[in-house]
Scaffold this motif. Sequence first.
Motif, PDB file in Angstrom:
ATOM      1  N   GLY A 143      81.801  13.992-109.779  1.00 60.91           N
ATOM      2  CA  GLY A 143      80.925  15.047-110.294  1.00 60.91           C
ATOM      3  C   GLY A 143      79.467  14.758-110.000  1.00 60.91           C
ATOM      4  N   ARG A 144      79.206  13.618-109.353  1.00 63.40           N
ATOM      5  CA  ARG A 144      77.827  13.273-109.026  1.00 63.40           C
ATOM      6  C   ARG A 144      77.361  14.093-107.818  1.00 63.40           C
ATOM      7  N   ILE A 145      76.120  14.622-107.933  1.00 63.14           N
ATOM      8  CA  ILE A 145      75.578  15.401-106.818  1.00 63.14           C
ATOM      9  C   ILE A 145      74.670  14.491-106.000  1.00 63.14           C
ATOM     10  N   VAL A 146      74.944  14.338-104.711  1.00 65.35           N
ATOM     11  CA  VAL A 146      74.094  13.486-103.882  1.00 65.35           C
ATOM     12  C   VAL A 146      73.751  14.175-102.569  1.00 65.35           C
ATOM     13  N   VAL A 147      72.645  13.713-101.978  1.00 72.17           N
ATOM     14  CA  VAL A 147      72.277  14.238-100.659  1.00 72.17           C
ATOM     15  C   VAL A 147      72.672  13.195 -99.622  1.00 72.17           C
ATOM     16  N   VAL A 148      73.387  13.611 -98.615  1.00 74.91           N
ATOM     17  CA  VAL A 148      73.810  12.642 -97.595  1.00 74.91           C
ATOM     18  C   VAL A 148      73.224  13.004 -96.235  1.00 74.91           C
ATOM     19  N   ASP A 149      72.937  11.958 -95.463  1.00 81.58           N
ATOM     20  CA  ASP A 149      72.503  12.153 -94.073  1.00 81.58           C
ATOM     21  C   ASP A 149      73.069  11.004 -93.245  1.00 81.58           C
ATOM     22  N   ASP A 150      72.473  10.732 -92.088  1.00 83.81           N
ATOM     23  CA  ASP A 150      72.994   9.674 -91.218  1.00 83.81           C
ATOM     24  C   ASP A 150      72.941   8.298 -91.855  1.00 83.81           C
ATOM     25  N   LYS A 151      71.933   8.131 -92.745  1.00 82.36           N
ATOM     26  CA  LYS A 151      71.689   6.776 -93.255  1.00 82.36           C
ATOM     27  C   LYS A 151      72.213   6.539 -94.658  1.00 82.36           C
ATOM     28  N   SER A 152      72.652   7.567 -95.322  1.00 84.65           N
ATOM     29  CA  SER A 152      73.080   7.397 -96.720  1.00 84.65           C
ATOM     30  C   SER A 152      74.415   6.663 -96.795  1.00 84.65           C
ATOM     31  N   ASN A 153      74.796   6.319 -97.999  1.00 81.04           N
ATOM     32  CA  ASN A 153      76.104   5.690 -98.196  1.00 81.04           C
ATOM     33  C   ASN A 153      76.845   6.434 -99.317  1.00 81.04           C
ATOM     34  N   PRO A 154      77.922   7.107 -99.059  1.00 83.65           N
ATOM     35  CA  PRO A 154      78.536   7.328 -97.748  1.00 83.65           C
ATOM     36  C   PRO A 154      77.649   8.210 -96.873  1.00 83.65           C
ATOM     37  N   ASN A 155      77.826   8.089 -95.557  1.00 81.17           N
ATOM     38  CA  ASN A 155      76.983   8.888 -94.665  1.00 81.17           C
ATOM     39  C   ASN A 155      77.697  10.155 -94.198  1.00 81.17           C
ATOM     40  N   LEU A 156      76.918  10.979 -93.502  1.00 76.44           N
ATOM     41  CA  LEU A 156      77.452  12.293 -93.085  1.00 76.44           C
ATOM     42  C   LEU A 156      78.729  12.175 -92.272  1.00 76.44           C
ATOM     43  N   SER A 157      78.738  11.231 -91.295  1.00 75.16           N
ATOM     44  CA  SER A 157      79.918  11.216 -90.412  1.00 75.16           C
ATOM     45  C   SER A 157      81.154  10.698 -91.135  1.00 75.16           C
ATOM     46  N   GLN A 158      80.965   9.925 -92.215  1.00 74.60           N
ATOM     47  CA  GLN A 158      82.149   9.493 -92.992  1.00 74.60           C
ATOM     48  C   GLN A 158      82.754  10.675 -93.746  1.00 74.60           C
ATOM     49  N   LEU A 159      81.890  11.586 -94.180  1.00 73.89           N
ATOM     50  CA  LEU A 159      82.385  12.700 -94.989  1.00 73.89           C
ATOM     51  C   LEU A 159      82.796  13.908 -94.152  1.00 73.89           C
ATOM     52  N   PHE A 160      82.188  14.034 -92.959  1.00 73.21           N
ATOM     53  CA  PHE A 160      82.548  15.154 -92.086  1.00 73.21           C
ATOM     54  C   PHE A 160      84.015  15.045 -91.689  1.00 73.21           C
ATOM     55  N   GLY A 161      84.688  16.160 -91.709  1.00 74.56           N
ATOM     56  CA  GLY A 161      86.099  16.173 -91.293  1.00 74.56           C
ATOM     57  C   GLY A 161      87.020  15.519 -92.290  1.00 74.56           C
ATOM     58  N   SER A 162      86.561  15.331 -93.540  1.00 72.19           N
ATOM     59  CA  SER A 162      87.433  14.662 -94.513  1.00 72.19           C
ATOM     60  C   SER A 162      88.335  15.663 -95.254  1.00 72.19           C
ATOM     61  N   GLU A 163      88.381  16.860 -94.774  1.00 72.63           N
ATOM     62  CA  GLU A 163      89.361  17.871 -95.201  1.00 72.63           C
ATOM     63  C   GLU A 163      89.399  18.101 -96.711  1.00 72.63           C
ATOM     64  N   GLY A 164      88.239  17.971 -97.325  1.00 70.75           N
ATOM     65  CA  GLY A 164      88.137  18.273 -98.754  1.00 70.75           C
ATOM     66  C   GLY A 164      88.771  17.234 -99.655  1.00 70.75           C
ATOM     67  N   ILE A 165      89.002  16.013 -99.144  1.00 76.40           N
ATOM     68  CA  ILE A 165      89.581  14.998-100.038  1.00 76.40           C
ATOM     69  C   ILE A 165      88.543  13.986-100.525  1.00 76.40           C
ATOM     70  N   LEU A 166      87.362  13.953 -99.875  1.00 78.87           N
ATOM     71  CA  LEU A 166      86.360  12.957-100.282  1.00 78.87           C
ATOM     72  C   LEU A 166      85.178  13.560-101.035  1.00 78.87           C
ATOM     73  N   CYS A 167      84.850  14.793-100.717  1.00 80.62           N
ATOM     74  CA  CYS A 167      83.691  15.405-101.374  1.00 80.62           C
ATOM     75  C   CYS A 167      83.756  16.913-101.208  1.00 80.62           C
TER      76      CYS A 167
END
Lengths: 389, 468
Positions: free
Chosen positions: B175-199
């Motif tokens: 339920g935490r709201i965070v802003v992600v980009d290339d450098k964040s943790n988790p980063n954009l590419s980790q979450l992209f394509g995660s088919e709605g299971i990670l965020c």
Amino acid sequence: MFILPKLHLENVFACAQCGYCVKKCPTYYFLGWESASPRGKIFALKEFLGNGGKLDEQKLRKLGKPLSTRIFNCTLCGLCKEVCHTEIDVLEIWLKIREILYEHRLVPQGVIKLSEIIQQSKNIYMMDNVSRTDWVTYTSADVNFKDSAEVVYFVGCITSFSGRVQSIAQAFSSILNSMNEDWTLLKDEWCCGHPLVLSGGIKEARTFALHNVEMIESIGAKKVVTGCPGCYIALKHEYPKLLGKKPGFEVLHSTQLLNSYITSGKLAVPKADVKLTYHDPCELGRISGIIQEPRMVLQSITDTFIEPKYFGRESICCGSGGLLKLVNPYLADNLAQRRYEILTSTNADIIVSACPACVQTFTQTATTMQDGKRVIDISQLIAEQLSLI
Amino acid sequence: MNEVINKLGQEYVSVDLLEKLVYSHDLAVLPKFVKPLFDTTPVAIVRPKTTEHIAEIMRLANEYRIPVIPRGGATWGFGGTIPVKGGIILDLTGLNRIVHFDEKNGLLTVECGAVWEDIMHFLRETRWKLPTYPSSALSSTVGGWAATGGIGYGSLKYGPFLKNVVKATVVLPSGRIVVVDDKSNPNLSQLFGSEGILCIFADLTLKLIPKSDVEVPFMANFSNFANALMSAQEVLRLTSPHSLVLKAFGFVRTKDYVESDTYFFGCVDGNRYEVYKQYLTLDNIVNRYRGYLVPEDEARREWEERFYTLKIKKWGPSILGNEFIIPTHKILDMVKYCWQLGNQAHLDVEVEVMFISRYKALMFQLFLCDERKSLRYLMSAAITKKVLDAAIKAGGKPYGYGLWNFQFMERAEPEKKRELKRIKRMLDPWNVLNPGKMIEVRLRLGFPLPGKLYSMFMDGMWFLRRVM
Ligand SMILES: Cc1cc2nc3c(=O)[nH]c(=O)nc-3n(C[C@H](O)[C@H](O)[C@H](O)COP(=O)(O)OP(=O)(O)OC[C@H]3O[C@@H](n4cnc5c(N)ncnc54)[C@H](O)[C@@H]3O)c2cc1C
């Protein structure tokens, strides 16, 4: 047990569920839930159908009412058909399902009431049908009641009875007179039956088709012209299906006749210094394909004709289609307001349409919004320009 | 549910029976015999209006251990939006506002439920355009594409969606709201394509590109697939088109409804001179491979129709499809294999190849079938497994896993699977966000569905399909 014709059934199954119709649907726009969208409704219908196109009566008993609410929360504007990926005749499906719901008495109460009213009084207003031509007296129109004529002017319930738009009939009659047409009104016009078709009452609509065709044929008319797109669809497309044969007369919408007068040089309308915009009625534009004719008429009157956002085949509904006003007036008002705002954002001086229902709806909206915008029918505009009314 | 209603308001929640029915599926048709294996009926559908609404739902989901299934336009066909053990469906289409437009730098922040077509309309009056968009742009959402493949028209020239996103606001399973980009943790590419299971993607900031002087569509017809393919590869070597899509048909049952020729189409964009030069080169190449470029108005019509990729379905009336990424030198083998399978199962097939680069392509095949013949449909469904088996063997990988392709992940991308599992455990210890997808599938009663067993079952179905 009802069996849908094969074509309808295959159509439901051919839906790709791509959702291209969802965002376009004017009622989904306000309701937002999947079941309000054409895609959602098609999916639900698929669940109601077993193999061989048989309707699952048990499911219908359980979910028929909520399905009916969704099916009637629709203006039958046909935009879903327009964008359909797999070219399904979605409009046919909606009508067929209304028919089934009607036979199961699952249509909304208001629809049953309307059907009873029409059958009883032969018009949609529960008025004494003898008063159908009272507009002639109210508007002091110069009209004919002949036993034989070349042209029949089929006025329709809304134009005949609704005070807001009776002047459309007056205007159109005056144009017919000025063109020296050999024309007449029907001595006993009945509702065209289109509202019954929209209700699902196909059998009932047949009686009306029979009566009107008999009346027109007894006059020996070659042409029937109407200013109402609903009547136009009934006379032109529904009657042949209801009666199993094509009646022996040509059916025209008033804009087609007006355009033919203008293009043949028979009618010259003085130019007006006004900015006009035009709302395509769904049943006239998208569904009947009469898109160019009203534009040609308007462009002959003004040099400043402005197309609104969503026009022609992409026009969006004023909210008065598909009996929505009867079933869900609040939603219908929302639709009217949305379209009205789009039309006024063109900054045109006058909003023109070619349908008594659209004109009536927008006039009402203009009153509610208190912005004094003038909304008129194309025949009124011409008659005024020619100083006929 | 009362708590959800109290927090969000009645108008955002539905527990209506018919509503639950129409939200219990996506694009693909669930074979009748498979449906009872899962609990596909949601307990409720919620239409959040703000990011805070989403966060609130996730907090409650954790508290009550209820699955939450994010849903955009529901145009993805791998079961990502189908509940497998009930839960709440989050219909995100109401979050469709333009949040911010930085016209100077060409950056556009939109909410996740915005539909691509609406963004295109918004940009019409500006000097910017989208670098890439899916062919489902008329109904799919920005968030849905971030959660899935992200390859579409324009990706050939401007890269996949991921390359064209600067940052995103996401709601984590907690339920935490965070802003992600290339450098964040988790980063954009980790979450992209995660088919709605990670965020849940709540909004995204898109990088736009300046509109080109001209965009010229092209279309070339060929009498055989091999020539079309060689020609397309040569085009990729010598020019840089915006998009290039190859289509082929293998008809076994009916011969008369669509031309069974092969053709490719696409578009070149850029400055006038550059486009003119590329078009001449293209014409040359096409001629060399005994094809011909159709007149420009015809090519333009095909380009304008580019969003209507499932037209063929009306003759099915059902389709069995799958998508995979494949090295370009394996395309010919794969197309031949699809035709061979179509022949064996007596099913017509359409193949579409969307080039991503000179070396890779996204391949999409549609077998025409009939879902009303339930048993036959179930057996035919195994054909898509055969295709993916072959694609993986050829060095390819499925373009999405969801519910139906989960069994292939171990074989196609074992490391990615382990990484996803690790992040999932970390972010979603109670497994509330879209459980039972992509990395593991569980049946109605909670038993895991072993990939191997599923695989064997499908092979059995295929055997039956061939002998019956
Ligand atoms: C005609 C057609 C053409 C297509 N062309 C392409 C194409 O060119 N390229 C391509 O990649 N795909 C294509 N697809 C597949 C699909 O349209 C895309 O994957 C699309 O991006 C899905 O978006 P959606 O909004 O429909 O997502 P949905 O189908 O609603 O959801 C897909 C998955 O994403 C998750 N999800 C949805 N929204 C969010 C969110 N905001 N945050 C987190 N997870 C979310 C869901 O849980 C689900 O697992 C096509 C489909 C069709 C029908």
